[in-house]
Design a protein around this motif. Structure first.
Motif, short mmCIF file in Angstrom:
data_model
loop_
_atom_site.label_atom_id
_atom_site.label_comp_id
_atom_site.label_asym_id
_atom_site.label_seq_id
_atom_site.Cartn_x
_atom_site.Cartn_y
_atom_site.Cartn_z
N MET A 1 0.84 -1.18 0.00
CA MET A 1 0.00 0.00 0.00
C MET A 1 0.88 1.25 0.00
O MET A 1 1.81 1.35 0.79
CB MET A 1 -0.89 0.02 1.24
CG MET A 1 -1.82 -1.15 1.33
SD MET A 1 -3.27 -0.91 0.32
CE MET A 1 -4.54 -0.97 1.55
N THR A 2 0.54 2.16 -0.86
CA THR A 2 1.21 3.46 -0.92
C THR A 2 0.19 4.50 -0.51
O THR A 2 -0.94 4.48 -0.99
CB THR A 2 1.72 3.75 -2.35
OG1 THR A 2 2.56 2.67 -2.78
CG2 THR A 2 2.49 5.06 -2.41
N LYS A 3 0.60 5.40 0.38
CA LYS A 3 -0.30 6.46 0.80
C LYS A 3 0.24 7.80 0.32
O LYS A 3 1.39 8.14 0.57
CB LYS A 3 -0.45 6.49 2.32
CG LYS A 3 -1.32 5.37 2.84
CD LYS A 3 -1.77 5.64 4.25
CE LYS A 3 -2.73 4.54 4.66
NZ LYS A 3 -3.52 4.91 5.80
N TYR A 5 -0.55 11.74 0.69
CA TYR A 5 -1.26 12.77 1.43
C TYR A 5 -1.25 14.01 0.53
O TYR A 5 -0.27 14.74 0.47
CB TYR A 5 -0.57 13.07 2.76
CG TYR A 5 -0.48 11.85 3.65
CD1 TYR A 5 -1.46 11.58 4.60
CD2 TYR A 5 0.59 10.96 3.53
CE1 TYR A 5 -1.38 10.46 5.41
CE2 TYR A 5 0.68 9.84 4.35
CZ TYR A 5 -0.30 9.60 5.27
OH TYR A 5 -0.22 8.48 6.06
N TYR A 41 1.81 11.32 11.32
CA TYR A 41 1.76 10.23 10.35
C TYR A 41 3.19 9.81 9.98
O TYR A 41 4.11 10.61 10.04
CB TYR A 41 1.00 10.67 9.10
CG TYR A 41 -0.47 10.93 9.35
CD1 TYR A 41 -1.42 9.94 9.16
CD2 TYR A 41 -0.89 12.18 9.81
CE1 TYR A 41 -2.77 10.18 9.40
CE2 TYR A 41 -2.24 12.43 10.06
CZ TYR A 41 -3.17 11.42 9.86
OH TYR A 41 -4.48 11.66 10.10
N HIS A 131 4.85 6.41 2.35
CA HIS A 131 3.90 7.46 2.71
C HIS A 131 4.48 8.77 2.20
O HIS A 131 5.54 9.20 2.67
CB HIS A 131 3.70 7.51 4.22
CG HIS A 131 2.99 6.32 4.77
ND1 HIS A 131 1.83 6.42 5.48
CD2 HIS A 131 3.27 4.99 4.70
CE1 HIS A 131 1.42 5.21 5.84
NE2 HIS A 131 2.28 4.33 5.37
N THR A 167 -6.06 11.81 1.87
CA THR A 167 -5.16 10.66 1.80
C THR A 167 -5.70 9.72 0.74
O THR A 167 -6.85 9.27 0.82
CB THR A 167 -5.10 9.92 3.15
OG1 THR A 167 -4.72 10.84 4.16
CG2 THR A 167 -4.09 8.78 3.09
N THR A 169 -5.01 6.12 -0.81
CA THR A 169 -4.32 4.87 -0.56
C THR A 169 -4.40 4.01 -1.81
O THR A 169 -5.49 3.77 -2.34
CB THR A 169 -4.94 4.12 0.64
OG1 THR A 169 -4.91 4.98 1.78
CG2 THR A 169 -4.19 2.83 0.94
N GLU A 171 -3.19 0.43 -3.90
CA GLU A 171 -2.63 -0.93 -3.98
C GLU A 171 -2.06 -1.00 -5.39
O GLU A 171 -2.82 -1.05 -6.36
CB GLU A 171 -3.71 -1.98 -3.76
CG GLU A 171 -4.25 -1.97 -2.35
CD GLU A 171 -5.34 -3.01 -2.13
OE1 GLU A 171 -5.42 -3.99 -2.90
OE2 GLU A 171 -6.13 -2.82 -1.19
N LEU A 175 -6.50 2.78 -6.96
CA LEU A 175 -6.94 3.57 -5.82
C LEU A 175 -7.88 2.73 -4.97
O LEU A 175 -8.93 2.29 -5.43
CB LEU A 175 -7.64 4.85 -6.29
CG LEU A 175 -8.13 5.79 -5.18
CD1 LEU A 175 -6.96 6.30 -4.34
CD2 LEU A 175 -8.90 6.96 -5.79
N ARG A 177 -8.69 3.68 -1.50
CA ARG A 177 -9.45 4.44 -0.51
C ARG A 177 -9.05 5.92 -0.57
O ARG A 177 -7.90 6.25 -0.83
CB ARG A 177 -9.18 3.88 0.87
CG ARG A 177 -9.99 4.44 1.99
CD ARG A 177 -9.84 3.68 3.32
NE ARG A 177 -8.47 3.49 3.75
CZ ARG A 177 -7.79 2.33 3.69
NH1 ARG A 177 -8.38 1.26 3.21
NH2 ARG A 177 -6.57 2.24 4.14
N GLU A 179 -9.57 9.36 1.93
CA GLU A 179 -10.02 9.89 3.22
C GLU A 179 -9.58 11.33 3.37
O GLU A 179 -8.45 11.67 3.00
CB GLU A 179 -9.42 9.07 4.37
CG GLU A 179 -9.80 7.62 4.37
CD GLU A 179 -8.99 6.82 5.36
OE1 GLU A 179 -9.55 6.50 6.43
OE2 GLU A 179 -7.81 6.55 5.08
#
Length: 183
Positions: A1-3, A5, A41, A131, A167, A169, A171, A175, A177, A179
């Protein structure tokens, strides 16, 4: 997972020069508050549009975390019209009504979205599993997010705050998610 922001820059002092427009006093205070929030974070890297207001928005966080702000042209704001719009509302409505329309010297939604998604994909490839904070702008942010979900449209853009953080997220390049982080 890459986040990712994705940070819409804080309030800036208006000038017609896009690249060097600085944050206002209010914007600098908000950038410091943003630092306090995002420092909670696990941030690995900080990237920004090369425009001063975007860099200044994420710089307090970079300084606090002892990280460098890496600039990427792909995250700069969309060029609406060369030399600035005489009637901004009319100019912005036209490009959102017709995705392929562009004003002289400007980018259509299609062109700006393609540029932005290319920049996003570069981050996903280079920083897979990390992140990443990205300092950017409202219009390009909305266009990029809209490439994944059409609910991110002109009305979403109109509701963005300065600053604002979402944010994303991923995979791999999917995409998973979105938030909003309350500031």
């Amino acid at each position: 997972m890459t986040k990712l922001y994705i940070v819409r820059h804080a309030h800036s002092t208006y000038t017609t020069e896009e690249r060097t427009r600085p944050l206002s006093k209010e914007g600098r205070a908000d950038a410091n508050a943003l630092c306090e929030k995002l420092s909670m974070y696990p941030i690995d890297i900080i990237v920004s549009s090369p425009y001063q207001r975007a860099v200044e928005t994420v710089k307090p966080l970079a300084d606090y975390l002892h990280k460098q702000v890496h600039t990427m042209e792909g995250w700069k704001e969309r060029t609406l019209v060369e030399g600035g719009a005489a009637d901004f509302q009319k100019a912005i409505e036209a490009v959102w009504e017709d995705e392929s329309f562009s004003w002289p010297g400007g980018e259509s939604n299609v062109e700006a979205r393609d540029r932005g998604v290319q920049a996003l994909n570069q981050l996903l490839e280079k920083y897979n599993g990390k992140h990443v904070v990205v300092g950017t702008h409202g219009n390009i942010m909305t266009l990029i997010m809209g490439a994944f979900d059409t609910n991110y449209d002109v009305n979403f853009w109109r509701g963005l705050r300065m600053p604002d953080v979402y944010t994303l997220t991923f995979e791999d390049k999917e995409l998973a998610r979105v938030e909003r982080i309350d500031l």
